[in-house]
Design a protein around this motif. Structure first.
Motif, PDB file in Angstrom:
ATOM      1  N   ASP A 173      48.783  34.716  35.857  1.00  0.00           N
ATOM      2  CA  ASP A 173      49.823  33.666  35.940  1.00  0.00           C
ATOM      3  C   ASP A 173      50.636  34.183  34.868  1.00  0.00           C
ATOM      4  O   ASP A 173      50.526  33.664  33.761  1.00  0.00           O
ATOM      5  CB  ASP A 173      49.047  32.334  35.852  1.00  0.00           C
ATOM      6  CG  ASP A 173      50.294  31.006  35.814  1.00  0.00           C
ATOM      7  OD1 ASP A 173      51.487  31.584  35.826  1.00  0.00           O
ATOM      8  OD2 ASP A 173      49.958  30.041  35.560  1.00  0.00           O
ATOM      9  N   ALA A 174      52.188  34.748  35.440  1.00  0.00           N
ATOM     10  CA  ALA A 174      52.958  34.882  34.131  1.00  0.00           C
ATOM     11  C   ALA A 174      53.481  33.735  33.651  1.00  0.00           C
ATOM     12  O   ALA A 174      53.582  33.769  32.399  1.00  0.00           O
ATOM     13  CB  ALA A 174      54.001  35.892  34.920  1.00  0.00           C
ATOM     14  N   GLY A 175      53.407  32.695  34.105  1.00  0.00           N
ATOM     15  CA  GLY A 175      53.958  31.515  33.677  1.00  0.00           C
ATOM     16  C   GLY A 175      53.094  31.059  32.568  1.00  0.00           C
ATOM     17  O   GLY A 175      53.721  30.537  31.570  1.00  0.00           O
ATOM     18  N   PHE A 176      51.766  30.939  32.591  1.00  0.00           N
ATOM     19  CA  PHE A 176      50.892  30.737  31.504  1.00  0.00           C
ATOM     20  C   PHE A 176      51.063  31.831  30.464  1.00  0.00           C
ATOM     21  O   PHE A 176      51.270  31.221  29.277  1.00  0.00           O
ATOM     22  CB  PHE A 176      49.377  30.976  32.278  1.00  0.00           C
ATOM     23  CG  PHE A 176      48.428  30.748  31.109  1.00  0.00           C
ATOM     24  CD1 PHE A 176      48.087  29.510  30.568  1.00  0.00           C
ATOM     25  CD2 PHE A 176      47.608  32.063  30.737  1.00  0.00           C
ATOM     26  CE1 PHE A 176      47.112  29.652  29.478  1.00  0.00           C
ATOM     27  CE2 PHE A 176      46.926  32.268  29.932  1.00  0.00           C
ATOM     28  CZ  PHE A 176      46.349  30.731  29.224  1.00  0.00           C
ATOM     29  N   LEU A 177      51.335  33.012  30.682  1.00  0.00           N
ATOM     30  CA  LEU A 177      51.368  33.748  29.786  1.00  0.00           C
ATOM     31  C   LEU A 177      52.661  33.577  28.802  1.00  0.00           C
ATOM     32  O   LEU A 177      52.643  33.762  27.545  1.00  0.00           O
ATOM     33  CB  LEU A 177      51.555  35.319  30.091  1.00  0.00           C
ATOM     34  CG  LEU A 177      50.136  35.815  30.631  1.00  0.00           C
ATOM     35  CD1 LEU A 177      50.257  37.327  31.307  1.00  0.00           C
ATOM     36  CD2 LEU A 177      48.817  35.822  29.918  1.00  0.00           C
ATOM     37  N   SER A 178      53.858  33.313  29.483  1.00  0.00           N
ATOM     38  CA  SER A 178      54.928  33.112  28.709  1.00  0.00           C
ATOM     39  C   SER A 178      54.959  31.719  28.213  1.00  0.00           C
ATOM     40  O   SER A 178      55.650  31.421  27.158  1.00  0.00           O
ATOM     41  CB  SER A 178      56.216  33.336  29.638  1.00  0.00           C
ATOM     42  OG  SER A 178      56.227  32.364  30.784  1.00  0.00           O
ATOM     43  N   ALA A 179      54.332  30.646  28.762  1.00  0.00           N
ATOM     44  CA  ALA A 179      54.083  29.425  27.982  1.00  0.00           C
ATOM     45  C   ALA A 179      53.313  29.789  26.684  1.00  0.00           C
ATOM     46  O   ALA A 179      53.901  29.064  25.701  1.00  0.00           O
ATOM     47  CB  ALA A 179      53.430  28.414  28.827  1.00  0.00           C
ATOM     48  N   VAL A 180      52.343  30.393  26.565  1.00  0.00           N
ATOM     49  CA  VAL A 180      51.837  30.976  25.299  1.00  0.00           C
ATOM     50  C   VAL A 180      52.723  31.602  24.307  1.00  0.00           C
ATOM     51  O   VAL A 180      52.831  31.257  23.144  1.00  0.00           O
ATOM     52  CB  VAL A 180      50.569  31.632  25.629  1.00  0.00           C
ATOM     53  CG1 VAL A 180      49.768  32.079  24.258  1.00  0.00           C
ATOM     54  CG2 VAL A 180      49.402  31.014  26.540  1.00  0.00           C
ATOM     55  N   ARG A 181      53.401  32.545  24.774  1.00  0.00           N
ATOM     56  CA  ARG A 181      54.372  33.214  24.037  1.00  0.00           C
ATOM     57  C   ARG A 181      55.322  32.127  23.329  1.00  0.00           C
ATOM     58  O   ARG A 181      55.691  32.283  22.170  1.00  0.00           O
ATOM     59  CB  ARG A 181      55.010  34.251  24.889  1.00  0.00           C
ATOM     60  CG  ARG A 181      55.839  35.230  24.132  1.00  0.00           C
ATOM     61  CD  ARG A 181      56.656  36.204  24.894  1.00  0.00           C
ATOM     62  NE  ARG A 181      55.722  36.842  26.079  1.00  0.00           N
ATOM     63  CZ  ARG A 181      55.989  36.728  27.343  1.00  0.00           C
ATOM     64  NH1 ARG A 181      57.121  36.204  27.685  1.00  0.00           N
ATOM     65  NH2 ARG A 181      54.989  37.397  28.264  1.00  0.00           N
ATOM     66  N   ALA A 182      55.723  31.378  24.389  1.00  0.00           N
ATOM     67  CA  ALA A 182      56.827  30.416  23.697  1.00  0.00           C
ATOM     68  C   ALA A 182      56.196  29.489  22.543  1.00  0.00           C
ATOM     69  O   ALA A 182      56.858  29.221  21.663  1.00  0.00           O
ATOM     70  CB  ALA A 182      57.348  29.722  25.068  1.00  0.00           C
TER      71      ALA A 182
END
Lengths: 100, 1000, 203
Positions: C48-57
Motif C-alpha cells: 500500500d503506497a499510501g501506507f508507506l508515504s504516511a510513514v515517511r510523512a
C-alpha cells in the motif's frame, strides 16, 4: 536440525520454528449440524505418510508468520515452501497424492 | 630403563620437551607430540587394561579412534574422565591415568577368575542366566551393576569450562589426511568459507604414518606447504583436535574441539572444550579408513597390534614397540609395518595369507631379504600376558584348513592386517546408503547425496594418488556448488602406497576346531569371539541387529570400529548368505564419545533457563522475599517480616487485603493489544461469551476453550477504543494465547483485519485491593474520579496516579474493592513506592502469589492450569453461565455438544471442608468414597487447590470430583499414604457468598 | 509531567554507572545498556503506497521492504520485522511525538501503531569478538558476507527472543530484548564473553 527456508526471512534453523502439523485442514462451517464422527475427523484424523507431507509451520522467533511446507518424512528434504492460503505447488501436489 | 622402545631419531615428537606422567601410579616420561599410547609403548608398556567380560589382559591395539582396549581413567576428582582412549589422549606434563575394569590392581585382578569360568559366559550370557526365577532379578541386578561398566564417573562437579557455538560455512571438510587437505585447498583458494577439521593434534593423517613422496620430495614437505597456504587464507578455519561426532539433517555437523585437554583442562577463561554446531552448505567427507584385525586363536594378547598402528608408532612417534616382530597380513599394506620395523632394526617375519603375494611394498620387502611365509596362517599365539611367540602353519589352498606341522616363532610384537574398512560412520549418519565392494571386502558409500562429497579412502580409494586427485576434485566441486569459481589445480605426482590384490580369510584356520584351546576374538571391547557368533546363529538368530544385541558385538564405547565387518562376514559365512544380504547395523552419533559438559556448556544454574524479572524484583529481593517460578518469571511468593514463618506471613497478607489494603505486583499477567475493525469477531470466536455490546471503557471476563471444548485460558478484556481492545491472559498462558489467536487469524481467517501485539511488558501492573483501596488511590490522583457512578466495577479509566500516566482497571481477583493500576514499566517501581509510602497510614501490606491464591480460592475463582488440566469444560467448573447459547459458533463449541462432555458424572469443581478445621489437605490428594485398608480403591477425583484461610477461619480446598455437584453434603475421604482425612463436599465458594465486598 | 528521575532502566540494579570505571583496554567485548530508546511497532500493508508515504510523512524514514534490513534517517531507524511489521526507533522520549503523528497520518487506514518503548531494552555488544560471542547463543550466520552493517534479524539468543541489529564495523550489535529478560541476558553475555575479556560501559 532442519534448515527451514522461511518464505519471509530466508533460511533459519529449525529451533526458530514451531510445527503446526498437517496443512490444509479447514475448519468445518455449520458445526452444529456436523456428526460427532465428522467433528472427530476434523479434530484428530491426520495423514501419516511415508513420503511427502504437507505441513504448516510458524516462524516463532522470527516474523511470527505461518506458512506451508512440503517435507519428505523419509529424507527430511524440504521440497517446497508456500504461503498460507496458496495451494501446494503442482510438483509436490503430485508426489503427495502418490504417498508411497 | 626409560623409553627403551624410543628410536634414536625420527618421528614427529619434540625431543626437547620431555613430559612426565603417571600411569597406574608409576612415573614415566614421554615427549611433546606423544599420545598416552605412544608414550606407554615407548616405555614398553603394552599391558594397559583388562577386558570387559573375561578380564583378560589387554594391550594397545590401534593408534587412533578405533582403539577398543586401551581405555583409561584420566585424572582425579572432578576432572576424572572414564573410557579415554589412550591412543587419542595427547600427553601433557603431569598427566595421571589408570587402568579400568580391574580390582584391586591391574596385575592382580580378581575378576580374571571370570576367564576360568568362560564356559558359563557364552553369547547371550546375561539373557540366559539372569532370567530365571523372575523373583531373583533384584539380586541379579546388584551383581550385574557391579560387574558392568568400564570406568567410573566423577563424583564431584566438573571444574572445567565448556563452550558451545554455532558456525556457518560454505564447505566443511572432515578429515585432514591427504584427501581432506587437498579438498580444503581447492575450496579455500576459491574464496569460499572453509572449515577443515581433524580429530588428531597434528594434521596430515596417513602422511604422518606412511613413508611417501609428493612431487619428488617427502610427503611431509607437501603437507607443510599446504597447511601454510591454508592458514594464510582468511576465510579458512583449521581445527585440529576436533572430532566431527555427528552428521545431522541438512548438513548440520556436530564438532567437538578439544582446546585445553592437552593442557589438562581449561585455563582461565579459555575453555577445555568447545562444541560446534556447523551448518555447511557443502560437506566433503575425507574420513579415511580403519584397518581390520585378523581373527585367530588368542589374537588378543598384549603386543598384538594392528599393522598400521605399528607403522604409525615407528614413523610418527619413533617407537618400535618390540624387538622381534611377526606381521600377519592378507594384503600389501601390512608390509608397511614390516618395512618400518625393519628400518628401526627390529627383525621381522611376514606371514602372508596370500599364496602368491604381490604389491609394491611386498616387492621391497622381498628385495631386502625379509622372511616371507606365503600361504601361511597363525594357528595360535603364546604368552602369559604379553605375546611371546606365534605358531605358524601352511594353509590348504582354499584357506579352510592347515597342512603340515606348525613352527613356533619367538616374538614380542605381532602386527595384523585384515584389510581396510572405509570410515563411513558420518556418511551413514547423514542417511547415505552403503554398497558392498567384493574386491575391497568392504562397505563403501553407495550413493551421493546433494551437498555432500567424498574423497579418498572413505570411498574405498586407498592409494595416495587417488586421495589427492579425489580431494582436489571434491573441494572444487563443493566450492562450485556453494557458488564459487574454483580453478583447476594441478594434482601433484606421488610415489607411495598403492593398493594391490588382497586375500580375505575372516577366521584364520588352525589345527584345532574353533573355540577349542584358545579364543578367536572379533570384538575386543565386548569380549565377543567367532565361536560366540556361530553359537548365536545355531540358536536361531539371523538378523544382524539381533545378533548384535544378543552377543553385544559392536556395542560399547568403540561401537565396533574394528569388529563390525569381521562379525558380519562370520555371520554371513555361518548362515550361508552373502554379506550385503546380511546387511549392516545402523551407525548413530556420536562417532566417538562426547563429554556431557560440552553439551551443557553454560546451561547450568541460573543460566539453565531464562529468568524474567518484574519491575519490583529488586525491591522484593532487598526486603528478603522469596520468589516462586511461574513459567520463566520469578514472582514474589510472600513477604516475611523478621522471624516470621511462611504460614504466619501469608495469613497476615491475606487478612490485610480484606481488612485494609493489600498490594501485589501483577505485571506478569499477559497483555495483548488487539486492533482492527474485525477485533470483535475474533473475540467472539476465542471466548465462549458474547462481545458485541461491550461499551468503550468497559471490561468483561472471558473463558477460552480449545477445539476439544476444554478450558485453556481466562482473563479480562477491555474495550479501549472503537476497534481497540486490551486483553489480559494468565501469566503462563500469555505466549500460548497470542500464538493461538495468530494461528487462527493467519491460517483460518486471513481476511480478518486485526493486528495482535504482545504488550505484556509495556505496562507494570500493580494491584491494590481492600476496603481502603479507593481512599488510598484518591490521594494519589487528580484526574481520575473513583466513585462508583463514574468508575464502576469492570471498567477502565486513563489518567495519572502519583504523577505517572496510568490506565486504571477496576477489576478484582480477590473479591475485594480492587484496582489494577497499569503504568509504563520503567515507572513500575516508582508507582509501587509511592503507594507504599502513601499507604503507610493504612498499614498497606505487600502480598505475594501465595496470598493471591488464598484470596481467590476463598472466592472460588479458578486458576487455569491449577484447577483445570486440559480435561475440564466450563460445565465441569459450574461456569455454564459464561457459555453463550446464542452465538452460532465459537472455538470449542461443537465439542461441548458431544455425549461425553454432557455426562452428569464428569468431574466437577467442588469445595471440600475437612473435619478438623486447622488441617489442610495436601494438593493432589486423591479423594475416595469408600476407604479400604489398602489400594486399589475407587478414586473419585483429586484436590486441585488447598490452603488455610484466616478469613474463613479454617482450611479450604477445591477439588475435581466425579459427579461432584450431586455429592454436595456428602462425606468423602482424602486417602494419603500415611493417613486419611475425612472431608465434606461443599459449593466451591467459602467467603463473601453474596459478593458485595467488591463494591467496597 | 512525571519526574524523570523516577524512571528506571531494566539494568539499573547492575550499577553500571559505577562499574564503568573498570579498565577497557584489551577487552575483546564491551557490553553496555542503551536504555529508554523510543520503539514504535508498525503494522500495515507493504504493498500500500499510501501506507508507506504516511510513514515517511510522519516519521521521516522509508520503511525497508527488503527482509532483514533497516533504513536510517538520523535520528530515526526503521527495522524490518516481517512482511507487514516494522519497528521504528528513535532517541528517548520521541515516542511521545511519533505515536500520535503516525496515528494521525494513518487516519482511517487499517494500520496499527503500538508503542513498545517500555517493553524492551537494548544491550550493545561491541568489539572484535562480538560475532564469536553471539554465535554461542544464536543459530544465525553473522559472517559479514551474510550479515552486513545495517542488517537486522529477529531470532533467538541464549534461548530468549531477540532482535539483532549490526550498527557499525566495530562490530557493534544492538540486541533488543524484552525488558524482563535483560538481567538474564546481561549475565549470560558477560559469562560467555569471559574468554575474550569483557568491559562494561555506560552510554
Amino acid at each position: 536440525m532442519l534448515l527451514i527456508p522461511c518464505p519471509f526471512c530466508g533460511p533459519r534453523d529449525e529451533s526458530e520454528f514451531g510445527c503446526g502439523g498437517e496443512a490444509h485442514i479447514a475448519r468445518p462451517t455449520d458445526t452444529d449440524r456436523l456428526s460427532d464422527a465428522d467433528w472427530a475427523a476434523y479434530l484428530f484424523m491426520r495423514k501419516n505418510p511415508k513420503g511427502v507431507h504437507l505441513e504448516r509451520w510458524v516462524h516463532r522467533l522470527g516474523c511470527r508468520r505461518w506458512f506451508n511446507l512440503a517435507r519428505s518424512t523419509v529424507s527430511h528434504e524440504i521440497l517446497a515452501v508456500y504461503k498460507m492460503g496458496d495451494p501446494p505447488p503442482a510438483s509436490v501436489a503430485g508426489q503427495e497424492a502418490r504417498r508411497t | 630403563m626409560t623409553q627403551k622402545n624410543r628410536l634414536p631419531e625420527g618421528g614427529r615428537i619434540d625431543r626437547t620437551r620431555p613430559l612426565g606422567f603417571l600411569f597406574n601410579g608409576r612415573r614415566y616420561t614421554g615427549f611433546a607430540g606423544d599420545t598416552l599410547a605412544s608414550a606407554l609403548l615407548a616405555n614398553d608398556v603394552h599391558f594397559v587394561g583388562r577386558s570387559f567380560k573375561y578380564h583378560r589382559k589387554r594391550g594397545i591395539l590401534g593408534s587412533g579412534a578405533e582403539e577398543p582396549n586401551a581405555l583409561v581413567q584420566l585424572e582425579l576428582g572432578g576432572r576424572t574422565e572414564p573410557n579415554a582412549r589412550a591412543t587419542q589422549v595427547d600427553l601433557y606434563e603431569g598427566l595421571i591415568a589408570s587402568s579400568q575394569n580391574c580390582w584391586p590392581t591391574l596385575e592382580a585382578d580378581l575378576g580374571a577368575a571370570n576367564s576360568l569360568l568362560s564356559r558359563i559366559y557364552p553369547a547371550g550370557f546375561y539373557y540366559k542366566t539372569f532370567m530365571w526365577p523372575p523373583s531373583f532379578w533384584m539380586t541379579y541386578e546388584r551383581f550385574i551393576r557391579r560387574a558392568a561398566g568400564l570406568g567410573r564417573p566423577p563424583r564431584e562437579p566438573d571444574p572445567d569450562r565448556y563452550e558451545k557455538a554455532w558456525r556457518h560455512c560454505d564447505v566443511l571438510v572432515v578429515g585432514a589426511g591427504p584427501a581432506g587437505i587437498a579438498a580444503a585447498l581447492a575450496a579455500g583458494r576459491s574464496g569460499a568459507r572453509v572449515i577443515l577439521v581433524d580429530e588428531q593434534a597434528e594434521l596430515g593423517g596417513s602422511l604422518l604414518s606412511r613413508k611417501g613422496a609428493i612431487d619428488g620430495a617427502p610427503a611431509t614437505h607437501w603437507l607443510d606447504t599446504a597447511l601454510g597456504e591454508l592458514r594464510s587464507l582468511p576465510e579458512v578455519m583449521v581445527l585440529p583436535r576436533t572430532t566431527a561426532y555427528g552428521y545431522y539433517d541438512h548438513n548440520m555437523i556436530g564438532l567437538i574441539e578439544r582446546i585445553g585437554d592437552h593442557r589438562g583442562g581449561s585455563n582461565g577463561g579459555v575453555p577445555r572444550q568447545r562444541l560446534w554446531h556447523v551448518r555447511a552448505k557443502q560437506v566433503v567427507l575425507a574420513t579415511g579408513a580403519i584397518e581390520r584385525p585378523l581373527v585367530f586363536s588368542d589374537n588378543d594378547r598384549p603386543g598384538i597390534l594392528l599393522a598400521s598402528a605399528i607403522e604409525t608408532y615407528v614413523n610418527r612417534y619413533a617407537v618400535a614397540a618390540g624387538r622381534r616382530g611377526v606381521i600377519v597380513t592378507g594384503n600389501d599394506t601390512g608390509y608397511g609395518a614390516a618395512l618400518a620395523l625393519a628400518g628401526a632394526g627390529t627383525a621381522v617375519t611376514v606371514v602372508d595369507l596370500r599364496t602368491e603375494p604381490t604389491g609394491p611394498q611386498h616387492e621391497t620387502a622381498r628385495a631386502r631379504g625379509m622372511e616371507i611365509l606365503a600361504g601361511h596362517t597363525v594357528a595360535r599365539t603364546f604368552g602369559n600376558g604379553r605375546v611371546t611367540g606365534v605358531e605358524v602353519m601352511p594353509m590348504t589352498a582354499d584357506g579352510e584348513g592347515v597342512v603340515g606341522s606348525g613352527r613356533r616363532i619367538e616374538c614380542d610384537l605381532v602386527g595384523m592386517s585384515g584389510g581396510w574398512s572405509p570410515t563411513v560412520h558420518l556418511y551413514s549418519q547423514s542417511g547415505g546408503k552403503l554398497r558392498y565392494d567384493e574386491a575391497l571386502a568392504a562397505f563403501v558409500p553407495g550413493n551421493f547425496r546433494s551437498g555432500q562429497h567424498l574423497a579418498g579412502a572413505v570411498r574405498g580409494s586407498f592409494g595416495l594418488g587417488a586421495a589427492l586427485s579425489e580431494g582436489f576434485a571434491a573441494g572444487a566441486a563443493a566450492a562450485e556448488a556453494a557458488g564459487f569459481r574454483a580453478a583447476a589445480a594441478p594434482v601433484p605426482a606421488v610415489e607411495g602406497y598403492e593398493p594391490a590384490p588382497q586375500r580375505m580369510l575372516w577366521v584364520l584356520p588352525s589345527s584345532k576346531p574353533l573355540g577349542h584351546g584358545g579364543k578367536n576374538f572379533v570384538d575386543f571391547q565386548n569380549d565377543v569371539t567367532a565361536a560366540d557368533l556361530k553359537l548365536a546363529v545355531r540358536e536361531g538368530y539371523r538378523s544382524v541387529e539381533h545378533v548384535k544385541r544378543y552377543t553385544t558385538t559392536g556395542m560399547g564405547t568403540d561401537q565396533g570400529k574394528t569388529s563390525n565387518i569381521n562379525a558380519l562376514a562370520i555371520l554371513s559365512e555361518t548362515v550361508g548368505a552373502a554379506i550385503p544380504a546380511v546387511g549392516t547395523t545402523t551407525f548413530r552419533p556420536p562417532y566417538t564419545p562426547v563429554t556431557v559438559g560440552a553439551f551443557a556448556s553454560r546451561d547450568l544454574g541460573d543460566l539453565l533457563d531464562p529468568i524474567r524479572r518484574t519491575p519490583t524484583h529488586g525491591w522484593a529481593e532487598k526486603v528478603g522475599a522469596p520468589f516462586e517460578n511461574v513459567g520463566q518469571w520469578k514472582r514474589t511468593w510472600y513477604f516475611p517480616k523478621a522471624g516470621e514463618t511462611m504460614h504466619a506471613a501469608v495469613n497476615r497478607e491475606v487478612k490485610a487485603a480484606r481488612t485494609s489494603i493489600g498490594i501485589v505486583d501483577a505485571s506478569t499477567l499477559g497483555k495483548i493489544d488487539i486492533q482492527g475493525p474485525d477485533a470483535v469477531k475474533l473475540l467472539n470466536w476465542v471466548y465462549t461469551n458474547a462481545w458485541d455490546n461491550l461499551a468503550i471503557g468497559r471490561s468483561r471476563y472471558g473463558l477460552m476453550l480449545d477445539e476439544n471444548g476444554m478450558v485453556f485460558d481466562d482473563g479480562v478484556t477491555t474495550r479501549i477504543g472503537e476497534n481497540h481492545y486490551h486483553m489480559t491472559t494468565t501469566t503462563s498462558g500469555a505466549p500460548r494465547v497470542l500464538a493461538w489467536m495468530e494461528e487462527w487469524l493467519q491460517c483460518e481467517w486471513p481476511h480478518y483485519r486485526v493486528f495482535l501485539t504482545s504488550v505484556t511488558e509495556q505496562w507494570a501492573t500493580i494491584g491494590v485491593a481492600g476496603p481502603n483501596a479507593r481512599k488510598l488511590i484518591s490521594e494519589l490522583t487528580q484526574d481520575i474520579a473513583l466513585e462508583d457512578e463514574s468508575f464502576p466495577f469492570m471498567s477502565m479509566k486513563e489518567g495519572h496516579v502519583a504523577g505517572i500516566p496510568a490506565r486504571v482497571f477496576r477489576i478484582s481477583f480477590t473479591g475485594e474493592l480492587s484496582y489494577e493500576i497499569n503504568v509504563p514499566t520503567s515507572y513500575g517501581l516508582a508507582l509501587w513506592q509511592a503507594l507504599m509510602t502513601a499507604g503507610e497510614k493504612y498499614e498497606i501490606t505487600p502480598y505475594g502469589t501465595e496470598a493471591m491464591h488464598v484470596l481467590r480460592a476463598e472466592k472460588g475463582y479458578i486458576i487455569v492450569g491449577q484447577d483445570t488440566d486440559g480435561t475440564v469444560t466450563p460445565g465441569d467448573l459450574g461456569m455454564d453461565w459464561i457459555v453463550s447459547k446464542k452465538k452460532p459458533d465459537f472455538l470449542g463449541k461443537r465439542s461441548l455438544a458431544r455425549a461425553d462432555t454432557r455426562r452428569d458424572d464428569r468431574k466437577h469443581l467442588v469445595g471440600l471442608l475437612t473435619q478438623n478445621p486447622s488441617e489442610a489437605i495436601p494438593e493432589g490428594a486423591q479423594i475416595v468414597g469408600e476407604l479400604k485398608p489398602r489400594p486399589p480403591m475407587k478414586m473419585l477425583g483429586h484436590v486441585t487447590s488447598s490452603y488455610y484461610s484466616p478469613n474463613v477461619g479454617r482450611s479450604i480446598a477445591l477439588a475435581l470430583i466425579e459427579g461432584g455437584r450431586a455429592r454436595i453434603g456428602q462425606e468423602l475421604h482424602a486417602a494419603l499414604p500415611d493417613r486419611n482425612i475425612r472431608v465434606t463436599v461443599t459449593e466451591p465458594r467459602f467467603f463473601d457468598l453474596e459478593g458485595t465486598r467488591v463494591n467496597g | 509531567m512525571v519526574e524523570p528521575y523516577l524512571r528506571q532502566s531494566a539494568l539499573v540494579h547492575r550499577g553500571l554507572s559505577r562499574a564503568a570505571a573498570g579498565a577497557m583496554s584489551g577487552a575483546g567485548i564491551v557490553l553496555s545498556e542503551r536504555p529508554f530508546r523510543a520503539m514504535v511497532n508498525l503494522r500495515g500493508e507493504a504493498s500500500d503506497a499510501g501506507f508507506l508515504s504516511a510513514v515517511r510523512a510522519a516519521a521521516g524514514v522509508e520503511l525497508p521492504l527488503q527482509p532483514n534490513t533497516t533504513q536510517r534517517a538520523a535520528p530515526v531507524t526503521a527495522l524490518w520485522l516481517g512482511p507487514d511489521e516494522w519497528l521504528i526507533t528513535a532517541p528517548a522520549g520521541e515516542e511521545r511525538v511519533l505515536v500520535p503523528a503516525l496515528r494521525a497520518s494513518f487516519g482511517e487506514r487499517h494500520a496499527a501503531v503500538i508503542d513498545l518503548t517500555e517493553s524492551r531494552t537494548v544491550i550493545a555488544v561491541s568489539g572484535a569478538h562480538a560475532r564469536d560471542l553471539l554465535a554461542k547463543g544464536c543459530t544465525l550466520d553473522l559472517h559479514p558476507r551474510a550479515f552486513p552493517v545495517g542488517a537486522c534479524a529477529q531470532t533467538g539468543l541464549a534461548r530468549a527472543g531477540a532482535l539483532l541489529h549490526l550498527v557499525d564495523e566495530a562490530p557493534t550489535f544492538e540486541i533488543t530484548i524484552l525488558r524482563s529478560f535483560a538481567d538474564y541476558m546481561w549475565v549470560w553475555l558477560a559469562d560467555a564473553a569471559q574468554e575474550y575479556g569483557v568491559a562494561l560501559r555506560t552510554e
